[in-house]
Design a protein around this motif. Structure first.
Motif, PDB file in Angstrom:
ATOM      1  N   SER A 167       0.838  -1.200   0.000  1.00 18.12           N
ATOM      2  CA  SER A 167       0.000   0.000   0.000  1.00 18.12           C
ATOM      3  C   SER A 167       0.873   1.250   0.000  1.00 18.12           C
ATOM      4  CB  SER A 167      -0.932   0.029   1.210  1.00 18.12           C
ATOM      5  OG  SER A 167      -1.704   1.231   1.198  1.00 18.12           O
ATOM      6  N   LEU A 168       0.742   2.030  -1.055  1.00 18.30           N
ATOM      7  CA  LEU A 168       1.472   3.295  -1.177  1.00 18.30           C
ATOM      8  C   LEU A 168       0.540   4.477  -0.964  1.00 18.30           C
ATOM      9  CD1 LEU A 168       3.646   2.359  -4.292  1.00 18.30           C
ATOM     10  CD2 LEU A 168       4.252   2.177  -1.863  1.00 18.30           C
ATOM     11  N   ASP A 169      -0.629   4.199  -0.419  1.00 20.83           N
ATOM     12  CA  ASP A 169      -1.636   5.223  -0.124  1.00 20.83           C
ATOM     13  C   ASP A 169      -1.983   5.153   1.364  1.00 20.83           C
ATOM     14  OD1 ASP A 169      -3.746   7.043  -0.149  1.00 20.83           O
ATOM     15  OD2 ASP A 169      -5.190   5.509  -0.732  1.00 20.83           O
ATOM     16  N   PRO A 170      -1.626   6.166   2.163  1.00 19.24           N
ATOM     17  CA  PRO A 170      -1.882   6.127   3.608  1.00 19.24           C
ATOM     18  C   PRO A 170      -3.345   5.892   3.975  1.00 19.24           C
ATOM     19  CG  PRO A 170      -0.386   7.915   3.079  1.00 19.24           C
ATOM     20  CD  PRO A 170      -0.885   7.379   1.762  1.00 19.24           C
ATOM     21  N   ALA A 171      -4.260   6.446   3.190  1.00 20.65           N
ATOM     22  CA  ALA A 171      -5.678   6.267   3.481  1.00 20.65           C
ATOM     23  C   ALA A 171      -6.095   4.810   3.284  1.00 20.65           C
ATOM     24  CB  ALA A 171      -6.520   7.179   2.596  1.00 20.65           C
ATOM     25  N   THR A 196      -5.005   8.404  -6.618  1.00 19.43           N
ATOM     26  CA  THR A 196      -4.956   9.096  -7.915  1.00 19.43           C
ATOM     27  C   THR A 196      -4.327  10.470  -7.657  1.00 19.43           C
ATOM     28  OG1 THR A 196      -7.238   9.837  -7.554  1.00 19.43           O
ATOM     29  CG2 THR A 196      -6.928   7.838  -8.857  1.00 19.43           C
ATOM     30  N   GLY A 197      -4.659  11.452  -8.439  1.00 16.25           N
ATOM     31  CA  GLY A 197      -4.124  12.797  -8.188  1.00 16.25           C
ATOM     32  C   GLY A 197      -2.617  12.839  -8.323  1.00 16.25           C
ATOM     33  N   VAL A 198      -1.940  13.224  -7.236  1.00 21.20           N
ATOM     34  CA  VAL A 198      -0.481  13.371  -7.229  1.00 21.20           C
ATOM     35  C   VAL A 198       0.215  12.056  -7.564  1.00 21.20           C
ATOM     36  CG1 VAL A 198       1.505  13.916  -5.760  1.00 21.20           C
ATOM     37  CG2 VAL A 198      -0.560  15.306  -5.614  1.00 21.20           C
ATOM     38  N   GLN A 199      -0.416  10.940  -7.240  1.00 24.84           N
ATOM     39  CA  GLN A 199       0.204   9.637  -7.486  1.00 24.84           C
ATOM     40  C   GLN A 199      -0.083   9.073  -8.884  1.00 24.84           C
ATOM     41  OE1 GLN A 199      -0.932   7.151  -4.011  1.00 24.84           O
ATOM     42  NE2 GLN A 199       1.223   7.252  -3.451  1.00 24.84           N
ATOM     43  N   ARG A 200      -0.702   9.854  -9.728  1.00 27.16           N
ATOM     44  CA  ARG A 200      -1.051   9.350 -11.057  1.00 27.16           C
ATOM     45  C   ARG A 200       0.180   8.883 -11.845  1.00 27.16           C
ATOM     46  NH1 ARG A 200      -5.714   9.850 -13.564  1.00 27.16           N
ATOM     47  NH2 ARG A 200      -6.364  11.459 -12.089  1.00 27.16           N
ATOM     48  N   ASP A 201       1.234   9.699 -11.856  1.00 28.10           N
ATOM     49  CA  ASP A 201       2.446   9.307 -12.587  1.00 28.10           C
ATOM     50  C   ASP A 201       3.063   8.048 -11.984  1.00 28.10           C
ATOM     51  OD1 ASP A 201       2.170  11.419 -14.326  1.00 28.10           O
ATOM     52  OD2 ASP A 201       3.622  12.700 -13.292  1.00 28.10           O
ATOM     53  N   LEU A 202       2.987   7.929 -10.659  1.00 31.35           N
ATOM     54  CA  LEU A 202       3.560   6.763  -9.996  1.00 31.35           C
ATOM     55  C   LEU A 202       2.829   5.487 -10.390  1.00 31.35           C
ATOM     56  CD1 LEU A 202       5.443   5.410  -7.964  1.00 31.35           C
ATOM     57  CD2 LEU A 202       3.821   6.021  -6.154  1.00 31.35           C
ATOM     58  N   TYR A 203       1.498   5.505 -10.342  1.00 31.80           N
ATOM     59  CA  TYR A 203       0.804   4.254 -10.657  1.00 31.80           C
ATOM     60  C   TYR A 203       0.926   3.894 -12.140  1.00 31.80           C
ATOM     61  CZ  TYR A 203      -3.746   6.461 -12.160  1.00 31.80           C
ATOM     62  OH  TYR A 203      -4.743   7.153 -12.798  1.00 31.80           O
ATOM     63  N   LYS A 204       1.046   4.887 -13.002  1.00 27.27           N
ATOM     64  CA  LYS A 204       1.280   4.583 -14.416  1.00 27.27           C
ATOM     65  C   LYS A 204       2.643   3.923 -14.597  1.00 27.27           C
ATOM     66  CE  LYS A 204      -1.651   8.162 -16.491  1.00 27.27           C
ATOM     67  NZ  LYS A 204      -1.675   9.401 -17.299  1.00 27.27           N
ATOM     68  N   LYS A 205       3.641   4.422 -13.868  1.00 30.43           N
ATOM     69  CA  LYS A 205       4.991   3.850 -13.935  1.00 30.43           C
ATOM     70  C   LYS A 205       4.974   2.399 -13.448  1.00 30.43           C
ATOM     71  CE  LYS A 205       9.625   4.482 -11.962  1.00 30.43           C
ATOM     72  NZ  LYS A 205      10.472   5.331 -11.067  1.00 30.43           N
ATOM     73  N   LEU A 206       4.248   2.148 -12.377  1.00 30.53           N
ATOM     74  CA  LEU A 206       4.196   0.794 -11.817  1.00 30.53           C
ATOM     75  C   LEU A 206       3.473  -0.172 -12.760  1.00 30.53           C
ATOM     76  CD1 LEU A 206       3.389   1.631  -8.091  1.00 30.53           C
ATOM     77  CD2 LEU A 206       5.577   0.879  -9.031  1.00 30.53           C
ATOM     78  N   ILE A 207       2.396   0.301 -13.366  1.00 26.97           N
ATOM     79  CA  ILE A 207       1.663  -0.537 -14.323  1.00 26.97           C
ATOM     80  C   ILE A 207       2.557  -0.868 -15.522  1.00 26.97           C
ATOM     81  CG2 ILE A 207      -0.240  -0.561 -15.980  1.00 26.97           C
ATOM     82  CD1 ILE A 207      -1.863   1.061 -13.892  1.00 26.97           C
TER      83      ILE A 207
END
Length: 267
Positions: A23-27, A83-94
């Motif tokens: 989990s890379l999302d604190p929530a 999503t939001g600020v982490q959009r580039d991160l999750y695209k990179k991981l995918i």
């Protein structure tokens, strides 16, 4: 199991049983723990320290960066991001071949609760998710306030500079539920940097200031922060949060943060 992701606009293959999550999302981290499934999480981002048990889990990245090599060693079945600020991160991981399920950014209190249901389905803890949802709903119902003249509130987050929430945020929504009004409710942006003249023109009755996490600021030092920007806050009631508090979008925003806000507004 194929589950639809609103953020991706497509289905994500979620293994059953699901035994290994990063989990890379604190929530999301907090929600998984509150549903009794914290043992499924093998590593998190550095900001996933809610609830306290999450602090003991290995940290493999920040909110926007992750150690890919470390991630590979865990070989997770699923990764939670936002999503939001982490959009580039999750695209990179995918693109790197990881199985990612992004959780929508909460733009309202209702969205925080919706995300509980989403996460509960993904981790196959549906009954626990529904129970948590109803507990949050009960808490909200007990706190709902209505005033003829809502209290005017200015919120400032120190995120390396003054940042204030606009209309489409969980913070602005919470203030409204508690009988106040965000002085920048009319702003379409979720978060923006107001000028001193904008803040002065709104003439807030209460100023809520959120320092950086870990910084110990006194009321006098916060008053000085505003004074150096030409803002006299002597007429407003000043409230200081513990830091990394209002910005959190997990279930405890409702159970803990909103109770703090309720007291901050009413005392």
């Amino acid at each position: 199991m194929q589950l639809y992701s609103e953020a991706l606009g497509e289905y994500v293959d979620v293994p059953r049983p699901l035994n290994s999550i990063i989990s890379l999302d604190p929530a999301a981290t907090e929600a998984v723990f509150m549903m009794g499934a914290g043992h499924l999480i093998k590593a998190t981002d550095a900001f996933s320290y809610r609830p306290p048990n999450a602090k003991a889990i290995p940290k493999i990245g920040s909110y926007t960066h992750v150690d890919i090599e470390a991630l590979k060693t865990y070989n997770p079945q699923l990764i939670f991001t936002s999503t939001g600020v982490q959009r580039d991160l999750y695209k990179k991981l995918i693109n790197a071949g990881f199985n990612v399920y992004p959780i929508p950014v909460a733009t309202s209190i209702g969205k925080i609760m919706d995300n509980v249901i989403i996460i509960g389905e993904v981790i196959d803890r549906k009954i626990n998710a529904r129970r948590l949802y109803l507990e949050l709903l009960s808490t909200l119902t007990s706190m709902r306030k209505k005033r003829e003249e809502p209290i005017r509130i200015y919120v400032e987050l120190d995120l390396g500079g003054p940042i204030s929430p606009g209309f489409p945020t969980h913070i602005s929504d919470a203030i409204s539920i508690l009988g106040g009004i965000n002085v920048f409710e009319h702003i379409d942006e979720a978060y923006f940097s107001p000028t001193p003249s904008q803040i002065i023109a709104q003439d807030p009755e209460i100023i809520i200031y959120e320092p950086k996490r870990g910084s110990k600021m006194s009321e006098a030092s916060v008053i000085d922060v505003f004074r150096r920007r030409g803002i006299d806050v002597s007429k407003a009631k000043l409230r200081l949060t513990p830091g990394d508090f209002l910005a959190h979008m997990g279930p405890s925003f409702i159970t803990d943060v909103m109770k703090w806000l309720e007291q901050a507004i009413n005392r």
